[in-house]
Design a protein around this motif. Structure first.
Motif, PDB file in Angstrom:
ATOM      1  N   ILE A  81      37.015 -14.162  77.067  1.00  0.00           N
ATOM      2  CA  ILE A  81      37.428 -14.594  78.408  1.00  0.00           C
ATOM      3  C   ILE A  81      36.456 -14.105  79.482  1.00  0.00           C
ATOM      4  O   ILE A  81      36.757 -14.144  80.669  1.00  0.00           O
ATOM      5  CB  ILE A  81      38.863 -14.114  78.746  1.00  0.00           C
ATOM      6  N   GLY A  82      35.285 -13.651  79.039  1.00  0.00           N
ATOM      7  CA  GLY A  82      34.247 -13.291  79.988  1.00  0.00           C
ATOM      8  C   GLY A  82      34.399 -11.952  80.655  1.00  0.00           C
ATOM      9  O   GLY A  82      33.933 -11.750  81.784  1.00  0.00           O
ATOM     10  N   ILE A  83      35.056 -11.003  79.973  1.00  0.00           N
ATOM     11  CA  ILE A  83      35.227  -9.658  80.517  1.00  0.00           C
ATOM     12  C   ILE A  83      34.388  -8.685  79.699  1.00  0.00           C
ATOM     13  O   ILE A  83      34.427  -8.709  78.468  1.00  0.00           O
ATOM     14  CB  ILE A  83      36.711  -9.229  80.479  1.00  0.00           C
ATOM     15  N   LYS A  84      33.631  -7.840  80.391  1.00  0.00           N
ATOM     16  CA  LYS A  84      32.842  -6.827  79.695  1.00  0.00           C
ATOM     17  C   LYS A  84      33.745  -5.679  79.267  1.00  0.00           C
ATOM     18  O   LYS A  84      34.482  -5.135  80.082  1.00  0.00           O
ATOM     19  CB  LYS A  84      31.722  -6.307  80.600  1.00  0.00           C
ATOM     20  N   CYS A  85      33.643  -5.328  77.999  1.00  0.00           N
ATOM     21  CA  CYS A  85      34.520  -4.265  77.492  1.00  0.00           C
ATOM     22  C   CYS A  85      33.814  -3.509  76.376  1.00  0.00           C
ATOM     23  O   CYS A  85      33.902  -3.876  75.212  1.00  0.00           O
ATOM     24  CB  CYS A  85      35.831  -4.861  76.979  1.00  0.00           C
ATOM     25  N   SER A  86      33.084  -2.468  76.748  1.00  0.00           N
ATOM     26  CA  SER A  86      32.383  -1.665  75.744  1.00  0.00           C
ATOM     27  C   SER A  86      32.664  -0.182  75.956  1.00  0.00           C
ATOM     28  O   SER A  86      31.857   0.669  75.611  1.00  0.00           O
ATOM     29  CB  SER A  86      30.876  -1.930  75.813  1.00  0.00           C
ATOM     30  N   ARG A  87      33.821   0.106  76.551  1.00  0.00           N
ATOM     31  CA  ARG A  87      34.179   1.487  76.821  1.00  0.00           C
ATOM     32  C   ARG A  87      34.608   2.197  75.538  1.00  0.00           C
ATOM     33  O   ARG A  87      34.925   1.576  74.550  1.00  0.00           O
ATOM     34  CB  ARG A  87      35.340   1.565  77.832  1.00  0.00           C
ATOM     35  N   GLY A  88      34.645   3.531  75.619  1.00  0.00           N
ATOM     36  CA  GLY A  88      35.209   4.306  74.529  1.00  0.00           C
ATOM     37  C   GLY A  88      34.177   5.036  73.703  1.00  0.00           C
ATOM     38  O   GLY A  88      33.026   4.597  73.569  1.00  0.00           O
ATOM     39  N   PHE A  89      34.592   6.152  73.150  1.00  0.00           N
ATOM     40  CA  PHE A  89      33.698   7.005  72.375  1.00  0.00           C
ATOM     41  C   PHE A  89      33.484   6.475  70.975  1.00  0.00           C
ATOM     42  O   PHE A  89      32.363   6.477  70.463  1.00  0.00           O
ATOM     43  CB  PHE A  89      34.283   8.428  72.306  1.00  0.00           C
ATOM     44  N   MET A  90      34.564   5.995  70.334  1.00  0.00           N
ATOM     45  CA  MET A  90      34.482   5.664  68.907  1.00  0.00           C
ATOM     46  C   MET A  90      34.139   4.192  68.707  1.00  0.00           C
ATOM     47  O   MET A  90      34.987   3.366  68.360  1.00  0.00           O
ATOM     48  CB  MET A  90      35.794   6.025  68.219  1.00  0.00           C
ATOM     49  N   GLN A  91      32.861   3.856  68.923  1.00  0.00           N
ATOM     50  CA  GLN A  91      32.376   2.519  68.671  1.00  0.00           C
ATOM     51  C   GLN A  91      31.710   2.475  67.291  1.00  0.00           C
ATOM     52  O   GLN A  91      31.643   3.470  66.586  1.00  0.00           O
ATOM     53  CB  GLN A  91      31.416   2.098  69.782  1.00  0.00           C
ATOM     54  N   ARG A  92      31.195   1.322  66.922  1.00  0.00           N
ATOM     55  CA  ARG A  92      30.654   1.146  65.566  1.00  0.00           C
ATOM     56  C   ARG A  92      29.527   2.132  65.230  1.00  0.00           C
ATOM     57  O   ARG A  92      29.558   2.731  64.150  1.00  0.00           O
ATOM     58  CB  ARG A  92      30.194  -0.305  65.390  1.00  0.00           C
ATOM     59  N   SER A 137      40.477  -3.660  80.411  1.00  0.00           N
ATOM     60  CA  SER A 137      40.622  -5.115  80.493  1.00  0.00           C
ATOM     61  C   SER A 137      41.752  -5.510  81.425  1.00  0.00           C
ATOM     62  O   SER A 137      41.652  -6.507  82.152  1.00  0.00           O
ATOM     63  CB  SER A 137      40.856  -5.699  79.100  1.00  0.00           C
ATOM     64  N   ALA A 138      42.841  -4.729  81.437  1.00  0.00           N
ATOM     65  CA  ALA A 138      43.960  -5.016  82.343  1.00  0.00           C
ATOM     66  C   ALA A 138      43.515  -4.921  83.797  1.00  0.00           C
ATOM     67  O   ALA A 138      43.869  -5.777  84.632  1.00  0.00           O
ATOM     68  CB  ALA A 138      45.105  -4.042  82.076  1.00  0.00           C
ATOM     69  N   ILE A 139      42.719  -3.904  84.095  1.00  0.00           N
ATOM     70  CA  ILE A 139      42.222  -3.721  85.469  1.00  0.00           C
ATOM     71  C   ILE A 139      41.301  -4.871  85.856  1.00  0.00           C
ATOM     72  O   ILE A 139      41.408  -5.436  86.956  1.00  0.00           O
ATOM     73  CB  ILE A 139      41.477  -2.373  85.589  1.00  0.00           C
ATOM     74  N   GLN A 140      40.401  -5.249  84.938  1.00  0.00           N
ATOM     75  CA  GLN A 140      39.469  -6.333  85.239  1.00  0.00           C
ATOM     76  C   GLN A 140      40.181  -7.675  85.377  1.00  0.00           C
ATOM     77  O   GLN A 140      39.833  -8.497  86.231  1.00  0.00           O
ATOM     78  CB  GLN A 140      38.405  -6.412  84.147  1.00  0.00           C
ATOM     79  N   CYS A 141      41.183  -7.907  84.540  1.00  0.00           N
ATOM     80  CA  CYS A 141      41.958  -9.153  84.641  1.00  0.00           C
ATOM     81  C   CYS A 141      42.685  -9.233  85.972  1.00  0.00           C
ATOM     82  O   CYS A 141      42.751 -10.306  86.601  1.00  0.00           O
ATOM     83  CB  CYS A 141      42.962  -9.243  83.492  1.00  0.00           C
ATOM     84  N   LYS A 142      43.223  -8.109  86.401  1.00  0.00           N
ATOM     85  CA  LYS A 142      43.923  -8.076  87.688  1.00  0.00           C
ATOM     86  C   LYS A 142      42.965  -8.387  88.829  1.00  0.00           C
ATOM     87  O   LYS A 142      43.302  -9.161  89.745  1.00  0.00           O
ATOM     88  CB  LYS A 142      44.566  -6.707  87.895  1.00  0.00           C
ATOM     89  N   ARG A 143      41.771  -7.815  88.762  1.00  0.00           N
ATOM     90  CA  ARG A 143      40.779  -8.075  89.807  1.00  0.00           C
ATOM     91  C   ARG A 143      40.367  -9.541  89.831  1.00  0.00           C
ATOM     92  O   ARG A 143      40.240 -10.146  90.899  1.00  0.00           O
ATOM     93  CB  ARG A 143      39.553  -7.196  89.586  1.00  0.00           C
TER      94      ARG A 143
END
Length: 210
Positions: free
Chosen positions: A140-151, A191-197
């Motif tokens: 849906i076009g939202i950037k979401c790469s937060r968090g410590f435990m990524q691949r 994502s919730a914050i970005q969707c709200k914005r």
């Protein structure tokens, strides 16, 4: 955590990437090769502790393939929609294959069986959820790469566990499970914050037009 190290990692892989480019190897073939290497790592992990260092070697080489395919696609104009889908799908498959091998190992260990089975399951569930939330956001076009435990962090910890043995691996996959849940929650909140914005901006634009 490893995002800042990515330029250095790409520079390290550049000679291998150029080698594959001279051979005319397609990025998708490197992606598939990575899956095969991870499958081999999982298989050797399942065979027993005597094979874990060999499994570690295959996991490291497979991780290199995971970096080379994208770099080759970007720098030599071989990016494609299917290549992106294949790469993302194979990222999930590689972890599934490795954890399947680890699960078999713990199932054959009477002392570590119970915790091994539980934590292999929660590790897989956590890693899938981290990736799934990102995929939904990308859709849906939202950037979401937060968090410590990524691949990259997960692969690094899997490799560390293979070096230090089954008991250490239990602690490691326990940490991965916990931090994967935290990472998935971070991404959902972000994502919730970005969707709200986006909704507020869209409604504001509609009001201005009226």
């Amino acid at each position: 955590m490893f995002d800042k190290l990515k330029p250095g990692f790409n520079a390290f892989l550049r000679p291998a990437m150029k080698f594959f480019a001279r051979l005319g190897v397609h990025p998708n073939h490197i992606t598939i090769l990575g899956v095969i290497l991870f499958a081999g790592s999982g298989f050797l992990t399942a065979l027993g502790l005597d094979y874990w260092l060999y499994a570690f070697a295959l996991l490291v080489i497979g991780s290199f393939m995971d970096g080379i395919d994208g770099q080759l696609a970007r720098e030599y104009g071989k990016k494609s929609l299917f290549g992106s889908i294949l790469d993302s799908s194979c990222d999930r498959i590689t972890e599934i294959l490795f954890l399947a091998g680890l699960l078999v190992f713990y199932m054959n260990d009477p002392e570590l069986r119970t915790w091994g089975v539980y934590l292999c399951y929660t590790t897989l569930a956590g890693s899938v959820m981290v990736s799934y939330v990102k995929a939904c956001c990308d859709g849906i076009g939202i950037k979401c790469s937060r968090g410590f435990m990524q691949r990259p962090e997960r692969l690094f910890l899997f490799g560390t566990g293979l070096v230090f043995g089954p008991v250490a691996m239990l602690w490691i996959i326990g940490i991965i499970s916990l931090l994967s849940i935290v990472t998935a929650m971070e991404r959902l909140i972000s994502s919730a914050i970005q969707c709200k914005r986006k909704t507020e901006i869209s409604e504001g634009s509609s009001c201005q037009k009226k």
